[in-house]
Design a protein around this motif. Sequence first.
Motif, PDB file in Angstrom:
ATOM      1  N   ALA A 216       5.671   7.084  17.108  1.00  0.00           N
ATOM      2  CA  ALA A 216       5.226   7.912  18.229  1.00  0.00           C
ATOM      3  C   ALA A 216       6.197   7.810  19.403  1.00  0.00           C
ATOM      4  CB  ALA A 216       3.825   7.499  18.663  1.00  0.00           C
TER       5      ALA A 216
ATOM      6  N   ALA B  90       8.124  10.915  20.836  1.00  0.00           N
ATOM      7  CA  ALA B  90       7.763  11.272  22.208  1.00  0.00           C
ATOM      8  C   ALA B  90       8.862  10.939  23.215  1.00  0.00           C
ATOM      9  CB  ALA B  90       6.481  10.548  22.618  1.00  0.00           C
TER      10      ALA B  90
ATOM     11  N   SER C  87       9.688   8.104  24.422  1.00  0.00           N
ATOM     12  CA  SER C  87       9.040   7.272  25.437  1.00  0.00           C
ATOM     13  C   SER C  87       9.497   5.819  25.338  1.00  0.00           C
ATOM     14  CB  SER C  87       7.520   7.349  25.281  1.00  0.00           C
ATOM     15  OG  SER C  87       6.888   6.366  26.067  1.00  0.00           O
TER      16      SER C  87
ATOM     17  N   LEU D 113       6.896  12.731  26.227  1.00  0.00           N
ATOM     18  CA  LEU D 113       5.728  13.596  26.071  1.00  0.00           C
ATOM     19  C   LEU D 113       4.482  12.818  26.475  1.00  0.00           C
ATOM     20  CD1 LEU D 113       6.649  15.174  22.615  1.00  0.00           C
ATOM     21  CD2 LEU D 113       7.143  16.058  24.909  1.00  0.00           C
TER      22      LEU D 113
ATOM     23  N   TRP E 275       1.420  12.346  23.889  1.00  0.00           N
ATOM     24  CA  TRP E 275       1.673  11.325  22.880  1.00  0.00           C
ATOM     25  C   TRP E 275       1.558   9.929  23.474  1.00  0.00           C
ATOM     26  CZ3 TRP E 275       3.072  11.347  17.636  1.00  0.00           C
ATOM     27  CH2 TRP E 275       3.162  12.610  17.049  1.00  0.00           C
TER      28      TRP E 275
ATOM     29  N   THR F 109      -1.442   7.582  21.985  1.00  0.00           N
ATOM     30  CA  THR F 109      -1.033   6.410  21.210  1.00  0.00           C
ATOM     31  C   THR F 109      -1.414   5.125  21.919  1.00  0.00           C
ATOM     32  OG1 THR F 109       0.851   7.679  20.367  1.00  0.00           O
ATOM     33  CG2 THR F 109       0.909   5.284  20.065  1.00  0.00           C
TER      34      THR F 109
END
Length: 202
Positions: free
Chosen positions: A36, A40, A42, A106, A109, A113
């Motif tokens: 994720a 994403a 991130s 994002l 997400w 998550t």
Amino acid sequence: MSECVCRHEARNAQERRVLRLALLLNAAMAVIGGIAGWLAQSTGLLADALDMLSDASAYAIGLMAIGRSVRFKANAAWISGFALLILGVAVLAEVARRVAYGADPLSGWMIGTALLSLAVNLTVLRLLSPFKSGEVHLRATWLFTRADVVANLGVILAGALVFWLATPYPDYVIGLLIGLYVIKEALEILGEARRAGIPRES
């Protein structure tokens, strides 16, 4: 077999069950969070996934340490703390890379998550609560999970701020903070391992 030996074996069996479940949950969430985080873009999710991967390693070491000598348990905690320290530094390096090259995290997400991770970690933290004042290798597992809960809450907040402000910087900040928190926990575990009797000479 004496009553004392029976109680000791029962306690060891219970510790093994708890640590096995914690290991499976954290390993699964490390994979999910890592995927994720990559999708994403991130740093917060990637840092959180690395933290959970280190937790899974700590639980595995804790399982190996059950029923072993005090020296083995202290060395197991030492290995856990050192691994966590390396991961914390790696997280800081990834944050620096994302700041330098940019990213577009994002928020959906991130929040989704992190909420799933939070549910898992609260469950594991409750299972591990008897260990928080236990032997050094078991206390290390509780400290790892406590750090995860704090990290999950931070990622949720960062995701909300990324959405609200339309900027990736909250994600960078939470990645930085998780990395620093991971390093702090690593130093705490290493300190406890040293006090528990890590040998200074082979």
